[in-house]
Enzyme design. Structure first.
Site, PDB file in Angstrom:
ATOM      1  N   THR A  28       0.833  -1.210   0.000  1.00  0.00           N
ATOM      2  CA  THR A  28       0.000   0.000   0.000  1.00  0.00           C
ATOM      3  C   THR A  28       0.858   1.248   0.000  1.00  0.00           C
ATOM      4  O   THR A  28       0.549   2.234  -0.687  1.00  0.00           O
ATOM      5  CB  THR A  28      -0.943   0.000   1.223  1.00  0.00           C
ATOM      6  OG1 THR A  28      -1.795  -1.151   1.157  1.00  0.00           O
ATOM      7  CG2 THR A  28      -1.800   1.253   1.240  1.00  0.00           C
ATOM      8  N   TYR A  29       1.951   1.229   0.731  1.00  0.00           N
ATOM      9  CA  TYR A  29       2.834   2.400   0.779  1.00  0.00           C
ATOM     10  C   TYR A  29       3.401   2.709  -0.601  1.00  0.00           C
ATOM     11  O   TYR A  29       3.406   3.869  -1.040  1.00  0.00           O
ATOM     12  CB  TYR A  29       3.969   2.155   1.775  1.00  0.00           C
ATOM     13  CG  TYR A  29       4.917   3.327   1.902  1.00  0.00           C
ATOM     14  CD1 TYR A  29       4.513   4.497   2.535  1.00  0.00           C
ATOM     15  CD2 TYR A  29       6.206   3.271   1.382  1.00  0.00           C
ATOM     16  CE1 TYR A  29       5.372   5.587   2.643  1.00  0.00           C
ATOM     17  CE2 TYR A  29       7.062   4.351   1.477  1.00  0.00           C
ATOM     18  CZ  TYR A  29       6.646   5.501   2.122  1.00  0.00           C
ATOM     19  OH  TYR A  29       7.498   6.576   2.217  1.00  0.00           O
ATOM     20  N   LYS A  32      -8.908  -0.712  -5.208  1.00  0.00           N
ATOM     21  CA  LYS A  32      -8.628  -1.931  -4.450  1.00  0.00           C
ATOM     22  C   LYS A  32      -9.879  -2.788  -4.585  1.00  0.00           C
ATOM     23  O   LYS A  32     -10.884  -2.532  -3.908  1.00  0.00           O
ATOM     24  CB  LYS A  32      -8.315  -1.608  -2.990  1.00  0.00           C
ATOM     25  CG  LYS A  32      -7.788  -2.808  -2.213  1.00  0.00           C
ATOM     26  CD  LYS A  32      -7.285  -2.415  -0.848  1.00  0.00           C
ATOM     27  CE  LYS A  32      -6.776  -3.633  -0.075  1.00  0.00           C
ATOM     28  NZ  LYS A  32      -5.553  -4.196  -0.660  1.00  0.00           N
ATOM     29  N   ASP A  92      -6.513   0.713   3.922  1.00  0.00           N
ATOM     30  CA  ASP A  92      -5.675   0.772   2.721  1.00  0.00           C
ATOM     31  C   ASP A  92      -6.348   1.617   1.639  1.00  0.00           C
ATOM     32  O   ASP A  92      -5.695   2.428   0.973  1.00  0.00           O
ATOM     33  CB  ASP A  92      -5.416  -0.628   2.173  1.00  0.00           C
ATOM     34  CG  ASP A  92      -4.449  -1.432   3.025  1.00  0.00           C
ATOM     35  OD1 ASP A  92      -3.839  -0.847   3.939  1.00  0.00           O
ATOM     36  OD2 ASP A  92      -4.303  -2.643   2.773  1.00  0.00           O
TER      37      ASP A  92
END
Length: 228
Positions: free
Chosen positions: A16-17, A37, A65
């Site tokens: 996610t980062y 997502k 997220d």
């Protein structure tokens, strides 16, 4: 619409980062970015508000997220468009759906991406779990990736001891399914690297010389240095 599918060698590897920072970098380059997502588990309930775009009186499930991706992309559309299928149990999405008496809607996994076509130049899709993790009944993330024509596959792996095996095994498994990994992001797992971290990229390049390997430092903010 360009599609980038971000997956990982497993869970909690920085997926996610990296997807967030890709969105930030694209926006900084003047690109309209969408984030998607398709399904998330481990979601939490929070009081309903206008940003969730939900009419149900029950507090909706929210994916942290999805929120992070949405914020990074500049809040395009709404959270329902970012993550239309959300489940509460912190297990694989197919099992989380079963525990709630539901099933993951396989058609919606791809149909939800179509909603972004008139709203972005690049759509960043983040899978759930690792590349070979189940995302629905009889469907793995790698199978979902294959349904997006001309999409690029970016793999994220945690830069720590054991990552060479994880990356080589994942890439070789992908190759058996005739799927090519376009790029690998080796993501730092903390402010202090372990003894293997400085040499992992070089080792992976030796075993997978065709792979574009890029390293992501802990808290790195200057994404002009090789992210795109």
């Amino acid at each position: 619409m360009e599609i980038v599918f971000v997956s990982g060698t497993g869970t909690e590897v920085g997926k996610t980062y990296v997807a967030q920072q890709l969105a930030v970098a694209k926006r900084s380059a003047g690109v309209r970015v969408g984030v998607y997502k398709p399904v998330a588990s481990g979601c939490i309930r929070q009081p309903r508000n206008s940003e969730t775009n939900s009419a149900t009186p029950v507090a909706p499930l929210v994916s942290s997220d999805a929120v992070a991706l949405w914020e990074a992309a500049g809040r395009p559309l709404n959270l329902d468009a970012v993550c239309p299928q959300r489940f509460e149990a912190s297990v694989a999405p197919d099992e989380a759906a079963r525990r709630s008496g539901q099933r993951v809607d396989v058609d919606q996994l791809t149909r939800g991406a179509d909603r972004w076509r008139d709203h972005c130049d690049t759509l960043i899709i983040e899978g759930a779990g690792g590349l070979l993790s189940p995302i629905a009944d009889d469907l793995l993330n790698i199978d979902l990736f294959g349904q997006f024509q001309d999409a690029e596959l970016y793999l994220v792996a945690a830069n720590r001891l054991g990552v060479i095996h994880e990356v080589v095994a994942t890439c070789r498994a992908a190759a058996l399914s005739q799927v090519s990994v376009s790029r690998l992001y080796l993501s730092a797992t903390g402010p202090t690297a372990d003894e293997s971290s400085p040499s992992n990229a070089e080792q992976i390049r030796r075993w997978l010389p065709e792979l574009d390997v890029r390293e992501v430092g802990w808290g790195q903010v200057d994404w002009s240095r090789g992210l795109l």
